[in-house]
Design an enzyme around this catalytic site. Sequence first.
Site, PDB file in Angstrom:
ATOM      1  CG  ASN A 283      48.275  35.531  44.324  1.00  0.00           C
ATOM      2  OD1 ASN A 283      47.129  36.261  43.989  1.00  0.00           O
ATOM      3  ND2 ASN A 283      48.967  36.130  44.650  1.00  0.00           N
TER       4      ASN A 283
ATOM      5  CG  ASP B 168      43.980  47.310  43.754  1.00  0.00           C
ATOM      6  OD1 ASP B 168      43.433  48.129  42.917  1.00  0.00           O
ATOM      7  OD2 ASP B 168      44.306  46.094  43.733  1.00  0.00           O
TER       8      ASP B 168
ATOM      9  CG  HIS C  52      45.810  39.038  44.090  1.00  0.00           C
ATOM     10  ND1 HIS C  52      47.000  39.513  43.576  1.00  0.00           N
ATOM     11  CD2 HIS C  52      45.092  39.744  43.190  1.00  0.00           C
ATOM     12  CE1 HIS C  52      47.236  40.106  42.641  1.00  0.00           C
ATOM     13  NE2 HIS C  52      45.999  40.356  42.208  1.00  0.00           N
TER      14      HIS C  52
ATOM     15  CD  GLU D 192      49.513  39.469  46.576  1.00  0.00           C
ATOM     16  OE1 GLU D 192      48.885  38.811  45.780  1.00  0.00           O
ATOM     17  OE2 GLU D 192      50.338  40.180  46.000  1.00  0.00           O
TER      18      GLU D 192
END
Length: 243
Positions: A136, A67, A138, A143
């Site tokens: 979270n 990313d 990810h 996400e």
Amino acid sequence: MKVLKAKDYQELSRKAANVIAAQVIMKPNCVLGLATGSSPIGTYKQLIERYEMGDLDFSGVSTINLDEYKGLTRDNDQSYYYFMYNNLFKHVNIDLARTNIPDGTEPDSDKECARYNKVIADMGGIDLQLLGLGHNGHIGFNEPADDFATLTHCVDLQESTIEANKRFFASIDDVPRQAYTMGIQTIMQARKVLMVVSGADKADILDKVINGPVTPQVPASILQMHPDVTIVADEAALAKCNL
Ligand code: GLP
């Protein structure tokens, strides 16, 4: 899922580097999928040491990163290009022409995502994908969502991710709101996956990833369906997993 327990971050980094080193030795022209964040920094340090000792040769290796923040230039010290260059690439004999990171400066998301998907396809897929784990759940910047995203796409970062990553920026307003990320399908198509997880603050989410239901609300939980996943985690991160 194979879980390798490490007593601390140092041991975790050594064990993760062993897995990557084995891949590079067994297939010198392999494609490594690489990750950023604080978790893999120790792993990269170990790989650099092994290169300096003459035990690892990166000259045939190609890399593809997960990313990049949208809007950041390569020379911005918070870009993932800058991270990879300074934490790994400049220290080893990798050919920079064979390293790939989404181009955060490309404003046209469709164009950049299509380009990146083609890069991955042209490389013949990923031999070993290294992953960190977001608080979270990810992976990359995939996400929590209603569906598992497939290929490279542009994401709006969640407030919790912006909050978690603000420590690297001068202020929270400087954290980009969007990023390009490889999709879950591409990660799942990697021949092997290696996830590094460290610290007590990851214990709850790691338990959900390993023992919880497979759900796009915890993107990394899909790794339960992958045939060859190794998780290397320290005792603090594994504290709630009941292994
Ligand atoms: C970022 C990256 C992820 C990384 C996550 C966890 O959001 N996009 O790829 O896994 O942070 O980072 P850390 O290892 O610093 O906890």
